[in-house]
Design a protein around this motif. Structure first.
Motif, mmCIF file in Angstrom:
data_model
loop_
_atom_site.group_PDB
_atom_site.id
_atom_site.type_symbol
_atom_site.label_atom_id
_atom_site.label_comp_id
_atom_site.label_asym_id
_atom_site.label_seq_id
_atom_site.Cartn_x
_atom_site.Cartn_y
_atom_site.Cartn_z
ATOM 1 N N SER A 1 88.894 91.656 -35.555
ATOM 2 C CA SER A 1 88.028 90.521 -35.891
ATOM 3 C C SER A 1 87.003 90.208 -34.797
ATOM 4 N N PHE A 2 87.108 90.879 -33.644
ATOM 5 C CA PHE A 2 86.168 90.647 -32.549
ATOM 6 C C PHE A 2 84.773 91.122 -32.939
ATOM 7 N N GLU A 3 83.793 90.260 -32.726
ATOM 8 C CA GLU A 3 82.394 90.603 -32.996
ATOM 9 C C GLU A 3 81.581 90.399 -31.733
ATOM 10 N N VAL A 4 80.857 91.416 -31.326
ATOM 11 C CA VAL A 4 80.038 91.341 -30.116
ATOM 12 C C VAL A 4 78.972 90.253 -30.271
ATOM 13 N N GLY A 5 78.312 90.222 -31.417
ATOM 14 C CA GLY A 5 77.279 89.215 -31.652
ATOM 15 C C GLY A 5 77.836 87.803 -31.551
ATOM 16 N N GLY A 6 79.012 87.595 -32.097
ATOM 17 C CA GLY A 6 79.663 86.284 -32.013
ATOM 18 C C GLY A 6 80.028 85.932 -30.585
ATOM 19 N N PHE A 7 80.489 86.957 -29.837
ATOM 20 C CA PHE A 7 80.813 86.727 -28.431
ATOM 21 C C PHE A 7 79.565 86.276 -27.665
ATOM 22 N N LEU A 8 78.430 86.955 -27.894
ATOM 23 C CA LEU A 8 77.199 86.589 -27.193
ATOM 24 C C LEU A 8 76.780 85.154 -27.497
ATOM 25 N N SER A 9 76.919 84.752 -28.733
ATOM 26 C CA SER A 9 76.590 83.384 -29.121
ATOM 27 C C SER A 9 77.487 82.391 -28.381
ATOM 28 N N GLY A 10 78.769 82.684 -28.332
ATOM 29 C CA GLY A 10 79.705 81.820 -27.617
ATOM 30 C C GLY A 10 79.443 81.805 -26.122
ATOM 31 N N ALA A 11 79.093 82.966 -25.557
ATOM 32 C CA ALA A 11 78.807 83.047 -24.124
ATOM 33 C C ALA A 11 77.576 82.215 -23.773
ATOM 34 N N ARG A 12 76.572 82.234 -24.639
ATOM 35 C CA ARG A 12 75.365 81.432 -24.421
ATOM 36 C C ARG A 12 75.731 79.943 -24.337
ATOM 37 N N SER A 13 76.552 79.485 -25.274
ATOM 38 C CA SER A 13 76.977 78.085 -25.279
ATOM 39 C C SER A 13 77.825 77.762 -24.044
ATOM 40 N N ALA A 14 78.731 78.677 -23.703
ATOM 41 C CA ALA A 14 79.588 78.471 -22.535
ATOM 42 C C ALA A 14 78.758 78.391 -21.260
ATOM 43 N N TYR A 15 77.711 79.200 -21.169
ATOM 44 C CA TYR A 15 76.849 79.196 -19.986
ATOM 45 C C TYR A 15 76.265 77.807 -19.768
ATOM 46 N N GLU A 16 75.676 77.242 -20.793
ATOM 47 C CA GLU A 16 75.086 75.910 -20.659
ATOM 48 C C GLU A 16 76.163 74.880 -20.312
ATOM 49 N N PHE A 17 77.266 74.903 -21.038
ATOM 50 C CA PHE A 17 78.335 73.929 -20.852
ATOM 51 C C PHE A 17 78.903 73.978 -19.428
ATOM 52 N N ILE A 18 79.225 75.184 -18.961
ATOM 53 C CA ILE A 18 79.825 75.337 -17.636
ATOM 54 C C ILE A 18 78.809 75.055 -16.539
ATOM 55 N N LEU A 19 77.599 75.589 -16.681
ATOM 56 C CA LEU A 19 76.566 75.378 -15.667
ATOM 57 C C LEU A 19 76.266 73.895 -15.482
ATOM 58 N N MET A 20 76.100 73.184 -16.587
ATOM 59 C CA MET A 20 75.759 71.766 -16.475
ATOM 60 C C MET A 20 76.956 70.939 -15.994
ATOM 61 N N GLY A 21 78.158 71.320 -16.374
ATOM 62 C CA GLY A 21 79.342 70.645 -15.838
ATOM 63 C C GLY A 21 79.407 70.788 -14.327
ATOM 64 N N PHE A 22 79.107 71.981 -13.842
ATOM 65 C CA PHE A 22 79.077 72.228 -12.399
ATOM 66 C C PHE A 22 77.962 71.418 -11.742
ATOM 67 N N GLU A 23 76.757 71.472 -12.305
ATOM 68 C CA GLU A 23 75.623 70.747 -11.720
ATOM 69 C C GLU A 23 75.926 69.253 -11.610
ATOM 70 N N ARG A 24 76.561 68.697 -12.633
ATOM 71 C CA ARG A 24 76.879 67.260 -12.643
ATOM 72 C C ARG A 24 78.138 66.941 -11.841
ATOM 73 N N GLY A 25 78.868 67.977 -11.423
ATOM 74 C CA GLY A 25 80.103 67.758 -10.680
ATOM 75 C C GLY A 25 81.248 67.307 -11.565
ATOM 76 N N GLU A 26 81.132 67.543 -12.854
ATOM 77 C CA GLU A 26 82.159 67.151 -13.821
ATOM 78 C C GLU A 26 83.070 68.345 -14.111
ATOM 79 N N LEU A 27 83.879 68.676 -13.127
ATOM 80 C CA LEU A 27 84.686 69.894 -13.221
ATOM 81 C C LEU A 27 85.882 69.768 -14.155
ATOM 82 N N ALA A 28 86.384 68.558 -14.359
ATOM 83 C CA ALA A 28 87.554 68.396 -15.225
ATOM 84 C C ALA A 28 87.276 68.902 -16.641
ATOM 85 N N GLU A 29 86.056 68.673 -17.130
ATOM 86 C CA GLU A 29 85.756 69.081 -18.505
ATOM 87 C C GLU A 29 85.588 70.593 -18.652
ATOM 88 N N ILE A 30 85.234 71.284 -17.568
ATOM 89 C CA ILE A 30 85.042 72.739 -17.664
ATOM 90 C C ILE A 30 86.254 73.529 -17.168
#
Length: 167
Positions: free
Chosen positions: A32-61
């Motif tokens: 069931s693994f899809e590369v395209g789906g993984f890339l979409s999820g990775a894009r979202s994770a990048y924003e979520f994790i990067l901004m959590g780090f920038e804001r210092g909100e590590l508990a959420e990430i």
């Protein structure tokens, strides 16, 4: 085309490359693994994790990053706080998302995919008096990162964990 190249793989990795072979092994272990789906999820994770780090909100990430990555992030956030620095950042978008490399470890079923991200954000760092000590308000900066995500294929937990960051 039946028996032809898997376009879900060849759209993102050169046919016959080590990366393409690793992705094919991941799909064999977990159909069931899809590369395209993984890339979409990775894009979202990048924003979520990067901004959590920038804001210092590590508990959420924290659930999405390895203990090692968490420790590095926590040290940076703590150092900023000790200096009285505050980051104000706004995510503009991702200009590029691509697979840098992929590995599959058949014995453990562990998959690693290193992603190249080119993102854009605004970011200023203010000292305790509110003065800007780094960056320029409203100026969009380009951020280039190589992040490695990992998970065990064929298990119920679908979440990939960020295990390494770099450029």
């Amino acid at each position: 085309i039946e028996g032809g190249p898997d376009q879900d793989i060849t759209d993102h990795a050169e046919e016959g490359s080590d990366t393409a072979k690793a992705l094919a092994s991941m799909k064999q272990r977990e159909p069931s693994f899809e590369v395209g789906g993984f890339l979409s999820g990775a894009r979202s994770a990048y924003e979520f994790i990067l901004m959590g780090f920038e804001r210092g909100e590590l508990a959420e990430i924290k659930p999405y990053i390895s203990d090692e990555v968490y420790e590095v992030f926590a040290q940076v956030v703590e150092a900023r706080e000790k200096k009285g620095l505050k980051v104000e950042a706004e995510f503009i978008g991702v200009r590029e998302v691509s697979i840098h490399s992929a590995e599959f470890h058949a014995a453990s079923g562990t998959a690693e995919i290193a992603m190249k991200f080119i993102g854009e954000l605004t970011s200023v760092v203010r000292d305790s008096t509110g003065e800007i000590v780094e960056g320029k308000e409203g100026k969009v900066k380009t951020q280039k990162d190589i992040w490695t995500f990992e998970r065990e294929m064929g298990v119920n937990d679908p979440n990939w964990i960020l295990v390494a960051t770099g450029e």
